[in-house]
Design a protein around this motif. Structure first.
Motif, PDB file in Angstrom:
ATOM      1  N   PRO A   1       0.823  -1.220   0.000  1.00  0.00           N
ATOM      2  CA  PRO A   1       0.000   0.000   0.000  1.00  0.00           C
ATOM      3  C   PRO A   1       0.856   1.268   0.000  1.00  0.00           C
ATOM      4  O   PRO A   1       1.891   1.335   0.675  1.00  0.00           O
ATOM      5  CB  PRO A   1      -0.805  -0.119   1.296  1.00  0.00           C
ATOM      6  CG  PRO A   1      -0.781  -1.562   1.640  1.00  0.00           C
ATOM      7  CD  PRO A   1       0.534  -2.089   1.144  1.00  0.00           C
ATOM      8  N   LEU A   2       0.428   2.253  -0.768  1.00  0.00           N
ATOM      9  CA  LEU A   2       1.102   3.547  -0.775  1.00  0.00           C
ATOM     10  C   LEU A   2       0.944   4.208   0.591  1.00  0.00           C
ATOM     11  O   LEU A   2      -0.134   4.202   1.173  1.00  0.00           O
ATOM     12  CB  LEU A   2       0.509   4.449  -1.860  1.00  0.00           C
ATOM     13  CG  LEU A   2       1.140   5.838  -2.002  1.00  0.00           C
ATOM     14  CD1 LEU A   2       1.192   6.243  -3.456  1.00  0.00           C
ATOM     15  CD2 LEU A   2       0.333   6.887  -1.222  1.00  0.00           C
ATOM     16  N   ARG A   3       2.026   4.776   1.089  1.00  0.00           N
ATOM     17  CA  ARG A   3       1.987   5.426   2.398  1.00  0.00           C
ATOM     18  C   ARG A   3       2.205   6.927   2.233  1.00  0.00           C
ATOM     19  O   ARG A   3       3.176   7.352   1.609  1.00  0.00           O
ATOM     20  CB  ARG A   3       3.068   4.868   3.319  1.00  0.00           C
ATOM     21  CG  ARG A   3       2.897   3.407   3.693  1.00  0.00           C
ATOM     22  CD  ARG A   3       3.943   2.996   4.707  1.00  0.00           C
ATOM     23  NE  ARG A   3       5.295   3.231   4.194  1.00  0.00           N
ATOM     24  CZ  ARG A   3       6.406   3.031   4.908  1.00  0.00           C
ATOM     25  NH1 ARG A   3       6.324   2.625   6.161  1.00  0.00           N
ATOM     26  NH2 ARG A   3       7.598   3.235   4.360  1.00  0.00           N
ATOM     27  N   LEU A   4       1.304   7.698   2.788  1.00  0.00           N
ATOM     28  CA  LEU A   4       1.521   9.126   2.925  1.00  0.00           C
ATOM     29  C   LEU A   4       2.179   9.393   4.270  1.00  0.00           C
ATOM     30  O   LEU A   4       2.019   8.622   5.219  1.00  0.00           O
ATOM     31  CB  LEU A   4       0.201   9.888   2.837  1.00  0.00           C
ATOM     32  CG  LEU A   4      -0.562   9.776   1.517  1.00  0.00           C
ATOM     33  CD1 LEU A   4      -1.885  10.532   1.626  1.00  0.00           C
ATOM     34  CD2 LEU A   4       0.258  10.318   0.345  1.00  0.00           C
ATOM     35  N   PHE A   5       2.923  10.491   4.355  1.00  0.00           N
ATOM     36  CA  PHE A   5       3.495  10.860   5.642  1.00  0.00           C
ATOM     37  C   PHE A   5       2.382  11.217   6.620  1.00  0.00           C
ATOM     38  O   PHE A   5       1.292  11.664   6.207  1.00  0.00           O
ATOM     39  CB  PHE A   5       4.444  12.048   5.478  1.00  0.00           C
ATOM     40  CG  PHE A   5       5.782  11.668   4.905  1.00  0.00           C
ATOM     41  CD1 PHE A   5       6.707  10.965   5.665  1.00  0.00           C
ATOM     42  CD2 PHE A   5       6.116  12.006   3.604  1.00  0.00           C
ATOM     43  CE1 PHE A   5       7.942  10.603   5.136  1.00  0.00           C
ATOM     44  CE2 PHE A   5       7.348  11.663   3.071  1.00  0.00           C
ATOM     45  CZ  PHE A   5       8.256  10.958   3.841  1.00  0.00           C
ATOM     46  N   PRO A   6       2.608  11.023   7.914  1.00  0.00           N
ATOM     47  CA  PRO A   6       1.588  11.374   8.914  1.00  0.00           C
ATOM     48  C   PRO A   6       1.103  12.806   8.739  1.00  0.00           C
ATOM     49  O   PRO A   6       1.905  13.740   8.641  1.00  0.00           O
ATOM     50  CB  PRO A   6       2.324  11.184  10.243  1.00  0.00           C
ATOM     51  CG  PRO A   6       3.368  10.153   9.954  1.00  0.00           C
ATOM     52  CD  PRO A   6       3.815  10.439   8.537  1.00  0.00           C
ATOM     53  N   GLY A   7      -0.196  12.969   8.675  1.00  0.00           N
ATOM     54  CA  GLY A   7      -0.796  14.293   8.575  1.00  0.00           C
ATOM     55  C   GLY A   7      -0.927  14.828   7.164  1.00  0.00           C
ATOM     56  O   GLY A   7      -1.535  15.885   6.960  1.00  0.00           O
ATOM     57  N   ALA A   8      -0.404  14.107   6.161  1.00  0.00           N
ATOM     58  CA  ALA A   8      -0.429  14.626   4.794  1.00  0.00           C
ATOM     59  C   ALA A   8      -1.854  14.744   4.264  1.00  0.00           C
ATOM     60  O   ALA A   8      -2.249  15.798   3.730  1.00  0.00           O
ATOM     61  CB  ALA A   8       0.411  13.752   3.870  1.00  0.00           C
TER      62      ALA A   8
END
Length: 222
Positions: free
Chosen positions: A85-92
């Motif tokens: 799964p693609l991960r965004l940075f926390p809060g993005a």
């Protein structure tokens, strides 16, 4: 009127936590061609450039046919690794949603290909929140200013009302070349010490710091 109306984000290393996947895909591509590996740091330091520019900088001794082969092998490896799964940075995601709700114009300027960006945006669930984007296979790669110039023209925003947010010197150089202000983030490809050499307005430790800064900056202009 708020001082910044257009916020242009880099993708890999700024919004998307994808640097290790990029490094792994490049190392796999290199191994498949029996080339000498470059360090993970050397690869990370080039994230932000277009793929062709990255390949040439890593392996300047290769001819065009070999560079094209390396690029194709990288793309195949990256897609194979994209099963995770693609991960965004926390809060993005929360930040982009909040900025969209506050009627900022939002755009992306990335070293990814158009196909790669569209795939990432579908997986991220935030693609519909951006008003425009430019990719390295559509225009000059960073640090050339054309990506930003085209985004500003498309959205009708003056350079003084635009702000570039990125994690690499190429993002900040592009902004400087376009006469656009910039903000660096220090959790991506390059360190704060290095990024500050390119004169961003500030360097953020976390994405969640951006909106309070924008609100404070806006209040100070009143």
């Amino acid at each position: 009127m708020r001082p910044y109306q257009l916020l242009v984000f880099d993708w890999d290393g700024t919004l998307a936590d994808s640097l290790e996947q990029i490094v792994a895909a490049m190392q796999q591509a290199v191994d498949s061609m029996s080339l000498k590996r470059r360090s993970a740091e050397a690869i990370r330091n080039l994230v932000g450039l277009g793929l062709a520019e990255t390949a040439v900088r890593l392996y300047p001794e290769l001819d065009k046919q070999e560079i094209d082969k390396l690029i194709q092998r990288y793309r195949e490896s990256y897609i194979a690794l994209s099963a995770a799964p693609l991960r965004l940075f926390p809060g993005a995601a929360e930040l982009i949603e909040a900025l969209h709700q506050r009627d900022y114009r939002l755009a992306l300027a990335t070293g990814k290909s158009r196909v790669g960006l569209e795939r990432a945006l579908r997986e991220s669930g935030i693609g519909h929140l951006f008003h425009s984007s430019r990719c390295a296979d559509e225009t000059f790669s960073k640090p050339h200013p054309q990506m930003l110039q085209e985004l500003m023209d498309a959205l009708g925003i003056d350079r003084r009302a635009a702000l570039m947010i990125g994690d690499s010197e190429y993002d900040l150089q592009m902004a400087n070349n376009a006469g656009v202000s910039s903000i660096a983030v220090n959790y991506g490809a390059q360190s704060a010490q290095h990024l500050l050499k390119f004169k961003p307005l500030l360097c953020l430790d976390r994405l969640s710091e951006l909106l309070p800064w924008l609100e404070e900056h806006e209040a100070n202009q009143e």
